[in-house]
Motif scaffolding. Structure first.
Motif, short mmCIF file in Angstrom:
data_model
loop_
_atom_site.label_atom_id
_atom_site.label_comp_id
_atom_site.label_asym_id
_atom_site.label_seq_id
_atom_site.Cartn_x
_atom_site.Cartn_y
_atom_site.Cartn_z
N LYS A 1 0.84 -1.20 0.00
CA LYS A 1 0.00 0.00 0.00
C LYS A 1 0.87 1.25 0.00
N TYR B 1 2.26 1.66 -3.43
CA TYR B 1 1.19 2.06 -4.35
C TYR B 1 0.92 3.56 -4.22
N ASN C 1 -3.50 -1.46 -9.54
CA ASN C 1 -4.23 -0.86 -8.42
C ASN C 1 -3.69 -1.47 -7.13
N SER C 2 -4.28 -1.11 -6.01
CA SER C 2 -3.73 -1.57 -4.73
C SER C 2 -3.87 -3.08 -4.57
N GLU C 3 -4.92 -3.69 -5.13
CA GLU C 3 -5.07 -5.15 -5.06
C GLU C 3 -3.96 -5.84 -5.86
N TYR C 4 -3.62 -5.28 -7.02
CA TYR C 4 -2.53 -5.82 -7.83
C TYR C 4 -1.24 -5.78 -7.03
N SER D 1 -0.80 -5.72 -3.77
CA SER D 1 -0.84 -6.68 -2.67
C SER D 1 -0.61 -8.10 -3.18
N TYR D 2 -1.24 -8.44 -4.29
CA TYR D 2 -1.09 -9.77 -4.87
C TYR D 2 0.36 -10.02 -5.29
N LYS D 3 0.96 -9.06 -5.99
CA LYS D 3 2.35 -9.22 -6.42
C LYS D 3 3.31 -9.25 -5.23
#
Length: 126
Positions: free
Chosen positions: A23, A26, A43-46, A48-50
């Motif tokens: 975060k 990002y 985006n922030s989900e991307y 976090s996933y990476k």
């Protein structure tokens, strides 16, 4: 035996920090690219996933590199390598967001290609 809250809190804070890292990165990229229209790629989900993928790759690498935690605790060289790995993790995260990466390190080249199928990796390796 009761654990002190100071010890438990410290470990919890460290874990929470590592989960906040994507975060924070990002937000930094949003500020950097505030006038760029190509920011829709991530985006922030991307992030976090990476970030979780990168943490897993480095954890596997550490488990293969050191036979026990005692080696890491007692070796200054091991601690220094881990410190460099932490920087590499952040560089890899930014490279995945950018879609481009320039490095000479074989491990990072392999991982970038693994995590970014359509990204461009620039290196002078033959």
């Amino acid at each position: 035996m009761v654990k002190s809250s100071k010890t438990t809190g410290c470990g919890t804070c460290f874990f929470k920090f590592w989960l906040r890292v994507p975060k924070l990165h990002y937000i930094a990229l949003l500020k950097y690219y505030k006038n760029d229209n190509n920011i829709t790629n991530f985006n922030s989900e991307y992030f976090s996933y990476k970030w979780i993928q990168i943490l897993n790759l480095f954890a596997i690498d550490l488990a293969n590199r050191y036979e026990s935690i005692e080696v890491i605790k007692t070796s200054k060289k091991a601690k220094e390598r881990i410190r460099h790995d932490i920087y590499d993790m952040e560089y890899l995260l930014f490279a995945l967001a950018e879609g481009n990466f320039a490095t000479k390190e074989d491990k990072l080249i392999r991982w970038f290609k693994l995590l970014s199928k359509d990204g461009t990796c620039i290196t002078n390796k033959i």
